[in-house]
Scaffold this active site. Structure first.
Site, PDB file in Angstrom:
ATOM      1  N   GLU A 145      21.135   7.987   3.923  1.00  0.00           N
ATOM      2  CA  GLU A 145      20.154   7.221   3.132  1.00  0.00           C
ATOM      3  C   GLU A 145      18.756   7.812   3.182  1.00  0.00           C
ATOM      4  OE1 GLU A 145      21.529   6.265   5.969  1.00  0.00           O
ATOM      5  OE2 GLU A 145      20.274   4.916   7.149  1.00  0.00           O
ATOM      6  N   GLU A 189      -8.187  -2.442  15.713  1.00  0.00           N
ATOM      7  CA  GLU A 189      -7.601  -1.115  15.983  1.00  0.00           C
ATOM      8  C   GLU A 189      -7.888  -0.113  14.869  1.00  0.00           C
ATOM      9  OE1 GLU A 189      -3.850  -3.273  15.933  1.00  0.00           O
ATOM     10  OE2 GLU A 189      -5.699  -4.309  16.432  1.00  0.00           O
ATOM     11  N   HIS A 202      22.591   9.655   8.926  1.00  0.00           N
ATOM     12  CA  HIS A 202      21.976   8.687   8.006  1.00  0.00           C
ATOM     13  C   HIS A 202      21.693   9.329   6.642  1.00  0.00           C
ATOM     14  CE1 HIS A 202      21.198   5.363  10.824  1.00  0.00           C
ATOM     15  NE2 HIS A 202      21.134   6.323  11.731  1.00  0.00           N
ATOM     16  N   LYS A 213       0.838  -1.220   0.000  1.00  0.00           N
ATOM     17  CA  LYS A 213       0.000   0.000   0.000  1.00  0.00           C
ATOM     18  C   LYS A 213       0.856   1.247   0.000  1.00  0.00           C
ATOM     19  CE  LYS A 213      -2.289  -0.614   3.685  1.00  0.00           C
ATOM     20  NZ  LYS A 213      -2.167  -1.256   4.736  1.00  0.00           N
ATOM     21  N   CYS A 241      26.408   5.644  10.728  1.00  0.00           N
ATOM     22  CA  CYS A 241      26.042   5.683  12.142  1.00  0.00           C
ATOM     23  C   CYS A 241      26.842   4.639  12.915  1.00  0.00           C
ATOM     24  CB  CYS A 241      24.531   5.540  12.297  1.00  0.00           C
ATOM     25  SG  CYS A 241      23.954   6.295  13.829  1.00  0.00           S
ATOM     26  N   LEU A 242      26.238   3.492  13.265  1.00  0.00           N
ATOM     27  CA  LEU A 242      27.029   2.453  13.915  1.00  0.00           C
ATOM     28  C   LEU A 242      28.239   2.083  13.051  1.00  0.00           C
ATOM     29  CD1 LEU A 242      27.409   0.359  16.191  1.00  0.00           C
ATOM     30  CD2 LEU A 242      26.034  -1.206  14.820  1.00  0.00           C
ATOM     31  N   ARG A 297      22.519   7.570  20.137  1.00  0.00           N
ATOM     32  CA  ARG A 297      22.790   8.075  21.501  1.00  0.00           C
ATOM     33  C   ARG A 297      24.277   8.291  21.724  1.00  0.00           C
ATOM     34  NH1 ARG A 297      18.099   7.471  24.270  1.00  0.00           N
ATOM     35  NH2 ARG A 297      16.855   5.717  23.548  1.00  0.00           N
ATOM     36  N   LYS A 346     -12.936 -13.807  -4.278  1.00  0.00           N
ATOM     37  CA  LYS A 346     -13.758 -13.821  -3.061  1.00  0.00           C
ATOM     38  C   LYS A 346     -13.160 -13.037  -1.876  1.00  0.00           C
ATOM     39  CE  LYS A 346     -16.894 -16.533  -2.581  1.00  0.00           C
ATOM     40  NZ  LYS A 346     -18.164 -16.592  -3.178  1.00  0.00           N
ATOM     41  N   MET A 373      30.032   3.978  11.249  1.00  0.00           N
ATOM     42  CA  MET A 373      31.099   4.959  11.476  1.00  0.00           C
ATOM     43  C   MET A 373      31.782   4.652  12.804  1.00  0.00           C
ATOM     44  SD  MET A 373      31.349   7.828  13.659  1.00  0.00           S
ATOM     45  CE  MET A 373      31.962   9.496  13.686  1.00  0.00           C
ATOM     46  N   GLU A 408      -2.741   7.149   3.811  1.00  0.00           N
ATOM     47  CA  GLU A 408      -2.779   5.685   3.826  1.00  0.00           C
ATOM     48  C   GLU A 408      -3.115   5.212   5.236  1.00  0.00           C
ATOM     49  OE1 GLU A 408       1.043   3.860   2.951  1.00  0.00           O
ATOM     50  OE2 GLU A 408       0.324   1.938   3.715  1.00  0.00           O
TER      51      GLU A 408
END
Ligand code: GLN
Length: 535
Positions: free
Chosen positions: A508, A147, A506, A16, A380-381, A461, A187, A383, A138
């Site tokens: 990306e 829910e 990041h 979707k 991140c990690l 962090r 169906k 690096m 969406e």
């Protein structure tokens, strides 16, 4: 303002999000201003605390919101930047309703799903549309989920309030192919549309996800049972090469004309040239193939490193080459060494991550990249891993580590940010969102970006520990990007390898097929050079 709601039927993972993104892109080709957002019925306030096994990647926006990965599709397919208001969850709704109740805002009334929860949902629809022609929303999950009901009910009320002529309901459904019977089955779709109609919503367009073509008879049948016009039964086959074929595939089915007509929008004809170029470069690149290893611990999960895989594909478009990705499990490297998995690879990428599982394997991969001069991009990690590896094996700080993995290490070259030290809540408390970074002249970073000041999104962090800066620089580590306000190290380079770059942020999350990210482009470009020279 016009509004499109996209619901899903039969099963989850129907795509979707991609359909929403593809439709958004297609409408943009007709000069229509679009924004796409997602409502997620789960009770988490945001997906930031969910495991990749549950949820796939957490996509971070400029404003630091930790959101559903579908927002990544929306930003990649369309031009608008999204904000935290574009990913609404039941958790946020109930949090807000309960706060209002405690403040006494409901003036003694009994607080109920209708109208209080549905009003809260509608208020977010009214607020999100500013500055655009069409707001696509969406609804996560599948019609029939408990829910999801308040969201569907809110959609129904909303269409009554803004006028039915301004609202379009698109239902994405699955038409399964039963091998034994040798036919497609309608169906489940009939039943899922019946579920929608029970609440008072009649879909205007049915998007049929299918592996096989839908015959004219089948269209007729779906039209009759689902009460949708035959020309509004859209076939959405699995795309052959790339998700970026989707806008053209939907255009081929006449989706844009249908939407424009049904909503009464006066729009120019679509101009698909930009998308056609993108797809052409993906299908038939002129500059060969390069093999990139992504070394992580969730390599079996389709969605855990979604934006990374996308950004690599975009860099393929940028370099007019095919990027073939080998997913390597860092725990395999721990057990059997790097050589077995990384030999012959043209580039190594270590993505973000949390927790100590598989860390030593990633450090071995970084060592292998440094020693064998294989282009390396650490994110991140990734690096932090490059810094730890350099500290241990080049700067002689044996057993150097990040405080995240060894809080007793003598050399915590990566450590917790001061402001993180007293934080106890996990949700939305990391260093999040877009920050400025100043690049140093003459570095690989500045060469890639071609500018000196950049902004990139963060989610971490831990940070490069400035107490070790001098020592590591003396040993040869190059610091090529720094946050100017707080003097935080954001980019490191290891000159022993001609292209080894680690970034604390990041990149990306800002890459698009139409604007491949400069750092990914530079990395893939280097890997391509290596691929060619090793032939
Ligand atoms: N676990 C590391 C940190 O918190 C890296 C985070 C990441 O890669 N996104 O700093």
């Amino acid at each position: 303002m016009k509004y499109i709601f996209i619901t899903g039927g039969v099963v989850s993972s129907l795509g979707k999000g991609l359909t929403s993104g593809g439709l958004g892109a297609l409408l943009e080709t007709r000069g229509i201003k679009v924004r796409i957002q997602k409502f997620d019925p789960y009770l988490n306030v945001d997906p930031g605390t969910m495991s990749p096994f549950q949820h796939g990647e957490v996509y971070v926006l400029d404003d630091g919101a930790e959101t559903d990965l579908d927002l990544g599709h929306y930003e990649r397919f369309t031009h608008g930047k999204l904000s935290r208001f574009n990913n609404l969850t039941s958790g946020q709704i109930y949090e807000s309703v309960i706060q209002k109740e405690r403040r006494g805002d409901y003036l003694g009334k009994t607080v109920q799903v209708i109208p209080h929860v549905t009003n809260e949902i509608k208020s977010r629809l009214y607020a999100a549309g500013e500055g655009v022609d069409v707001l696509i929303t969406e609804i996560g999950g599948t019609v029939g989920d408990i829910e999801g009901l308040p969201f569907i009910e809110a959609m129904r009320q909303f269409s009554l309030e803004v006028g039915k002529e301004n609202v379009l309901f698109i239902h994405v459904t699955l038409i399964p192919y039963l091998k034994a019977a040798g036919e497609l089955k309608t169906k489940p779709s009939q039943q899922s549309v019946a579920k929608l109609r029970e609440i008072g919503i009649q879909p205007d367009i049915l998007v049929c996800r299918t592996e096989k073509p839908i015959s004219a008879d089948m269209r007729q049948k779906l039209s009759m049972f689902c009460n949708v016009e035959p020309n509004a039964v859209i076939e959405e086959r699995d795309v052959e090469h790339s998700i970026y074929e989707l806008p053209s595939a939907l255009a081929h089915e006449g989706m844009d004309s249908l939407v424009v007509k049904k909503l009464g929008i006066d729009a120019k004809e679509s101009d698909m040239s930009a998308w056609n170029t993108i797809v052409k470069r993906i299908i038939d690149p002129k500059s060969g193939t390069t093999n990139i290893a992504v070394v992580g611990k969730y390599i079996d999960l389709q969605d855990a490193y979604k934006s990374i895989y996308e950004a690599l594909a975009h860099a393929g478009i940028g370099n007019d080459c095919r990027v073939s990705v080998k997913r390597v499990d860092s725990e395999d490297i721990e057990r059997e060494g790097a050589e077995k998995y990384l030999k012959g690879i043209d580039g190594i990428l270590i993505p973000g991550g949390f927790g100590d599982r598989g860390i030593e394997g990633k450090i071995l991969a970084a060592k292998y990249a440094r020693e064998n001069k294989i282009p390396y991009l650490g994110i991140c990690l990734g690096m932090q891993i490059a810094v730890i590896e350099f500290a241990r094996n080049v700067a002689g700080l044996s057993r150097a580590n990040s405080g995240e993995f060894d809080d007793g290490t003598q050399y915590p070259v990566i450590s917790l940010l001061d402001e993180q030290k007293n934080i106890t809540d996990k949700g939305a408390t990391m260093r999040l969102g877009s920050y400025e970074c100043e690049l140093v002249d003459g570095t690989l970073a500045v060469k890639a970006y071609k500018e000196k000041r950049i902004r990139e999104r963060h989610r971490h962090r831990y940070e490069f520990n400035n107490l070790f800066r001098e020592k590591l620089e003396k040993a040869g580590l190059k610091i090529s990007g720094v946050n100017p306000k707080r003097n935080l190290v954001e980019i490191v380079e290891i000159p022993e390898n001609p292209w080894m770059v680690g970034v604390q942020f990041h990149p990306e999350f800002q890459s698009k097929p139409s604007q491949p990210h400069p750092l990914f482009c530079a990395f893939v470009g280097e890997a391509l050079k290596r691929a060619k020279s090793s032939k």
